[in-house]
Every structure is written in structure tokens, then in C-alpha cells.
Design a protein around this motif. Structure first.
Motif, mmCIF file in Angstrom:
data_model
loop_
_atom_site.group_PDB
_atom_site.id
_atom_site.type_symbol
_atom_site.label_atom_id
_atom_site.label_comp_id
_atom_site.label_asym_id
_atom_site.label_seq_id
_atom_site.Cartn_x
_atom_site.Cartn_y
_atom_site.Cartn_z
ATOM 1 N N GLU A 185 0.796 -1.221 0.000
ATOM 2 C CA GLU A 185 0.000 0.000 0.000
ATOM 3 C C GLU A 185 0.828 1.271 0.000
ATOM 4 O OE1 GLU A 185 -2.838 -0.133 3.122
ATOM 5 O OE2 GLU A 185 -3.882 -1.904 2.323
ATOM 6 N N GLY A 186 2.135 1.131 0.150
ATOM 7 C CA GLY A 186 2.989 2.310 0.116
ATOM 8 C C GLY A 186 2.777 3.267 1.269
ATOM 9 N N ARG A 187 2.341 2.737 2.410
ATOM 10 C CA ARG A 187 2.184 3.593 3.584
ATOM 11 C C ARG A 187 3.551 4.041 4.086
ATOM 12 N NH1 ARG A 187 -2.291 0.094 7.034
ATOM 13 N NH2 ARG A 187 -4.058 0.352 5.569
ATOM 14 N N TYR A 188 3.612 5.272 4.570
ATOM 15 C CA TYR A 188 4.898 5.779 5.033
ATOM 16 C C TYR A 188 4.707 6.704 6.230
ATOM 17 C CZ TYR A 188 3.624 10.082 2.581
ATOM 18 O OH TYR A 188 2.971 11.219 2.167
ATOM 19 N N LYS A 189 5.785 6.853 7.000
ATOM 20 C CA LYS A 189 5.765 7.710 8.177
ATOM 21 C C LYS A 189 6.490 9.011 7.853
ATOM 22 C CE LYS A 189 5.965 3.753 11.339
ATOM 23 N NZ LYS A 189 6.764 3.066 12.391
ATOM 24 N N PRO A 190 5.827 10.140 8.011
ATOM 25 C CA PRO A 190 6.508 11.419 7.829
ATOM 26 C C PRO A 190 7.423 11.708 9.018
ATOM 27 C CG PRO A 190 4.278 11.788 8.575
ATOM 28 C CD PRO A 190 4.403 10.303 8.346
ATOM 29 N N PHE A 191 8.248 12.699 8.883
ATOM 30 C CA PHE A 191 9.074 13.118 10.011
ATOM 31 C C PHE A 191 8.186 13.542 11.185
ATOM 32 C CE2 PHE A 191 12.146 14.164 6.530
ATOM 33 C CZ PHE A 191 13.162 13.315 6.942
ATOM 34 N N ALA A 192 8.628 13.225 12.382
ATOM 35 C CA ALA A 192 7.884 13.632 13.572
ATOM 36 C C ALA A 192 8.098 15.106 13.890
ATOM 37 C CB ALA A 192 8.306 12.777 14.769
ATOM 38 N N ILE A 193 9.239 15.660 13.447
ATOM 39 C CA ILE A 193 9.559 17.058 13.720
ATOM 40 C C ILE A 193 8.837 17.961 12.722
ATOM 41 C CG2 ILE A 193 11.431 18.754 13.766
ATOM 42 C CD1 ILE A 193 13.284 16.519 14.681
ATOM 43 N N LYS A 194 8.063 18.889 13.235
ATOM 44 C CA LYS A 194 7.228 19.729 12.377
ATOM 45 C C LYS A 194 8.058 20.557 11.406
ATOM 46 C CE LYS A 194 3.366 22.982 12.455
ATOM 47 N NZ LYS A 194 2.442 23.771 13.297
ATOM 48 N N SER A 195 9.196 21.089 11.858
ATOM 49 C CA SER A 195 10.029 21.913 10.976
ATOM 50 C C SER A 195 10.546 21.118 9.781
ATOM 51 C CB SER A 195 11.200 22.504 11.760
ATOM 52 O OG SER A 195 10.752 23.430 12.720
ATOM 53 N N LEU A 196 10.822 19.825 9.990
ATOM 54 C CA LEU A 196 11.248 18.988 8.872
ATOM 55 C C LEU A 196 10.080 18.718 7.929
ATOM 56 C CD1 LEU A 196 13.596 16.437 10.683
ATOM 57 C CD2 LEU A 196 14.245 18.446 9.317
ATOM 58 N N GLN A 197 8.887 18.560 8.507
ATOM 59 C CA GLN A 197 7.701 18.399 7.669
ATOM 60 C C GLN A 197 7.480 19.631 6.797
ATOM 61 O OE1 GLN A 197 4.260 17.493 10.048
ATOM 62 N NE2 GLN A 197 5.228 15.767 11.086
ATOM 63 N N GLU A 198 7.764 20.799 7.358
ATOM 64 C CA GLU A 198 7.568 22.061 6.635
ATOM 65 C C GLU A 198 8.760 22.403 5.752
ATOM 66 O OE1 GLU A 198 6.878 24.761 9.824
ATOM 67 O OE2 GLU A 198 4.773 24.159 10.102
ATOM 68 N N LYS A 199 9.761 21.542 5.726
ATOM 69 C CA LYS A 199 10.956 21.703 4.883
ATOM 70 C C LYS A 199 11.750 22.959 5.224
ATOM 71 C CE LYS A 199 8.981 19.003 1.120
ATOM 72 N NZ LYS A 199 8.655 18.908 -0.327
ATOM 73 N N VAL A 200 11.758 23.291 6.516
ATOM 74 C CA VAL A 200 12.645 24.343 6.987
ATOM 75 C C VAL A 200 14.097 23.905 6.823
ATOM 76 C CG1 VAL A 200 13.315 25.738 8.985
ATOM 77 C CG2 VAL A 200 10.901 25.181 8.603
ATOM 78 N N ALA A 201 14.315 22.611 6.989
ATOM 79 C CA ALA A 201 15.627 22.008 6.757
ATOM 80 C C ALA A 201 15.419 20.626 6.153
ATOM 81 C CB ALA A 201 16.423 21.917 8.056
ATOM 82 N N TRP A 202 16.490 20.069 5.621
ATOM 83 C CA TRP A 202 16.431 18.757 4.970
ATOM 84 C C TRP A 202 17.399 17.801 5.648
ATOM 85 C CZ3 TRP A 202 20.249 15.777 2.730
ATOM 86 C CH2 TRP A 202 19.828 14.668 2.002
ATOM 87 N N ILE A 203 16.971 16.567 5.865
ATOM 88 C CA ILE A 203 17.854 15.470 6.251
ATOM 89 C C ILE A 203 17.421 14.250 5.447
ATOM 90 C CG2 ILE A 203 18.210 16.367 8.599
ATOM 91 C CD1 ILE A 203 16.318 14.152 9.590
ATOM 92 N N PRO A 204 18.332 13.309 5.193
ATOM 93 C CA PRO A 204 17.920 12.103 4.469
ATOM 94 C C PRO A 204 16.998 11.242 5.319
ATOM 95 C CG PRO A 204 20.185 11.888 5.224
ATOM 96 C CD PRO A 204 19.770 13.300 5.505
ATOM 97 N N ARG A 205 16.012 10.654 4.675
ATOM 98 C CA ARG A 205 15.088 9.763 5.369
ATOM 99 C C ARG A 205 15.724 8.392 5.559
ATOM 100 N NH1 ARG A 205 9.889 10.718 1.514
ATOM 101 N NH2 ARG A 205 11.539 10.513 -0.029
ATOM 102 N N ASP A 206 15.530 7.809 6.744
ATOM 103 C CA ASP A 206 15.930 6.429 6.966
ATOM 104 C C ASP A 206 14.820 5.539 6.400
ATOM 105 O OD1 ASP A 206 16.317 3.800 8.007
ATOM 106 O OD2 ASP A 206 17.579 4.642 9.583
ATOM 107 N N TRP A 207 15.091 4.900 5.263
ATOM 108 C CA TRP A 207 14.030 4.267 4.479
ATOM 109 C C TRP A 207 13.305 3.166 5.240
ATOM 110 C CZ3 TRP A 207 13.248 7.407 0.642
ATOM 111 C CH2 TRP A 207 12.299 7.066 -0.339
#
Length: 251
Positions: A185-207
Motif C-alpha cells: 500500500e505504500g504507507r509511510y511515516k513522515p518526520f515527527a519534527i514539524k520543521s522537517l515536515q515544513e521543509k525548513v531544513a532537509w535530512i535524508p530519510r531512513d528508508w
């Protein structure tokens, strides 16, 4: 099958007496794509779109392109390289490959190339800047085929990886390589940190912490018809780009 524009099926006898306006270099990765798409999905799709666009450029604009075989080495996130047969290519490796391709083509008199990228983890801008210093008369443009047109205008629930978009376009070009019944189903977990969700900063996702089936986005709504509509529109945009790069001044 046009052997004048697709090097993966061409031969020297078809190319040696022809003049080419520019080279198209598909670039992908070797990685899992949910449970229903091939490891080489990014390579297959970038190559298929490039060939489609090159055929249109020749027919509609009289511009002859050569589509190279796709490069299969892509940059991966943490949690991907640990997956079976997922290959991570470092920046230095990719730059070395691109440099050797440019050096070879430059020797042969080619001066223009477009990279059609099919893998979101790849980033060519700094490589191209470096190469523009070493080969100032060699123009390199880069593009991600899946961002040329807004996915939301063509698909119901586009995602990020092995999703409705990629699955639909694969169903259009290579339906024999897709078994939608096996798809997760391609379900995925977004970042828990709101600023990362808002793309204030970028880090690589742990797949492996993001997705259980390696997909990001549900592919279940994919259809070949949606893929055809999107792929044809993207190929037309590329064909226009190829003609402009071949015939018009950049500045």
C-alpha cells in the motif's frame, strides 16, 4: 524501435554516417520499488521517456538525438543500502561516470547533452558546474522527468516512490513488468519534527523507518491510461526542449 536514436538497440552501421544534435542520458538507480515494480524502474522509465521524446523531436522538429543506455547507479538514503541488491553510488562515483561520458562525447565532437533523471536521490548540479569549467564548450542540462509536469494534474493520489505515477507510467510502457496485485500500500511515516515536515531544513530519510514495503504512496489507483497521458505530455515537453537546445542560443 528506432535504431537511429536509441543506442541500447543501435549499431555502428546505423550511426556512423549521421549527425546528431544532442545526446540524451537517462540516469536511474538500482533499488527496490515496492513489491510490484522492478529494481531498475528508475532506469527503465527515464530511458523510455527519453526515447519517446527523441522520436517526437525527430518527427516534429527535425532534431536528431541519441539516447544513451541508462546509468544504473544512484544515490541512496540510509536504510536502503541494507536492502537486498540495493546499490548505493557515492557522489564521487557518479561524478566519475559523468565525467568519463562527457570526455568521450567531447572527443567525438558532441557538444550538447540532456540528463533525464529518474531517481530523486540523484543530484547533478554541482557535477555540471565542475564540468562546465573543464569543458566550457559542452552544454549539459539536467531534468527530472517526473517533475516536468505537476503530478496532481494527472493522478488521484501521487506519492513519492513506486507510487501511482511511477506505476502508471510503467504500465503504459512495460505492462509486462507490473503485477499490481502484489503491490504493497505504500504507507509511510513522515518526520515527527514539524520543521522537517515544513521543509525548513532537509535530512535524508531512513528508508526502513519510513516504509515497510519501500513504497511511498499507494499505487493501487494506477492505470496504463493515466500513465500514457502523463508520459506523452512529458515527452512532448522534452521534445520541445531538445529542439530549442539544438537550434536556439541559450543567451
Amino acid at each position: 524501435m528506432n535504431k537511429e536514436i536509441d543506442l541500447s538497440v543501435s549499431c555502428y552501421g546505423k550511426t556512423k554516417d549521421l549527425d546528431y544534435d544532442l545526446v540524451i542520458l537517462p540516469w536511474g538507480a538500482t533499488e527496490p520499488h515496492n513489491l510490484h515494480l522492478p529494481y531498475l524502474t528508475d532506469c527503465i522509465l527515464s530511458h523510455s521517456v527519453a526515447v519517446d521524446a527523441a522520436e517526437r523531436a525527430k518527427k516534429e522538429y527535425g532534431v536528431r538525438c541519441m539516447v544513451m543506455p541508462p546509468v544504473t547507479l544512484g544515490s541512496q538514503n540510509p536504510g536502503q543500502r541494507e536492502l537486498p541488491f540495493c546499490i548505493h553510488a557515492r557522489y564521487e562515483t557518479q561524478k566519475a561516470i559523468l565525467t568519463d561520458i562527457v570526455a568521450s562525447l567531447h572527443t567525438q565532437g558532441i557538444r550538447k547533452m540532456v540528463i533525464v533523471n529518474g531517481h530523486g536521490g540523484n543530484n547533478f548540479k554541482n557535477m555540471i558546474r565542475d564540468l562546465s569549467m573543464d569543458y566550457p564548450d559542452f552544454l549539459i542540462a539536467c531534468s527530472e522527468w517526473f517533475t516536468v509536469l505537476p503530478a496532481k494534474d494527472y493522478f488521484d493520489q501521487p506519492g513519492d516512490h513506486a507510487d501511482e505515477l511511477e506505476t502508471s507510467v510503467m504500465m503504459h510502457y512495460h505492462p509486462e513488468l507490473v503485477n499490481l496485485e502484489e503491490a504493497g500500500e505504500g504507507r509511510y511515516k513522515p518526520f515527527a519534527i514539524k520543521s522537517l515536515q515544513e521543509k525548513v531544513a532537509w535530512i535524508p530519510r531512513d528508508w526502513q523507518k519510513v516504509s515497510d514495503d519501500t513504497g511511498i504512496g499507494n499505487p493501487k489507483l494506477a492505470t496504463a491510461e493515466k500513465g500514457k497521458r502523463y508520459a506523452e505530455a512529458v515527452a512532448e515537453k522534452y521534445a520541445k526542449l531538445f529542439s530549442e537546445l539544438a537550434r536556439e542560443a541559450v543567451y
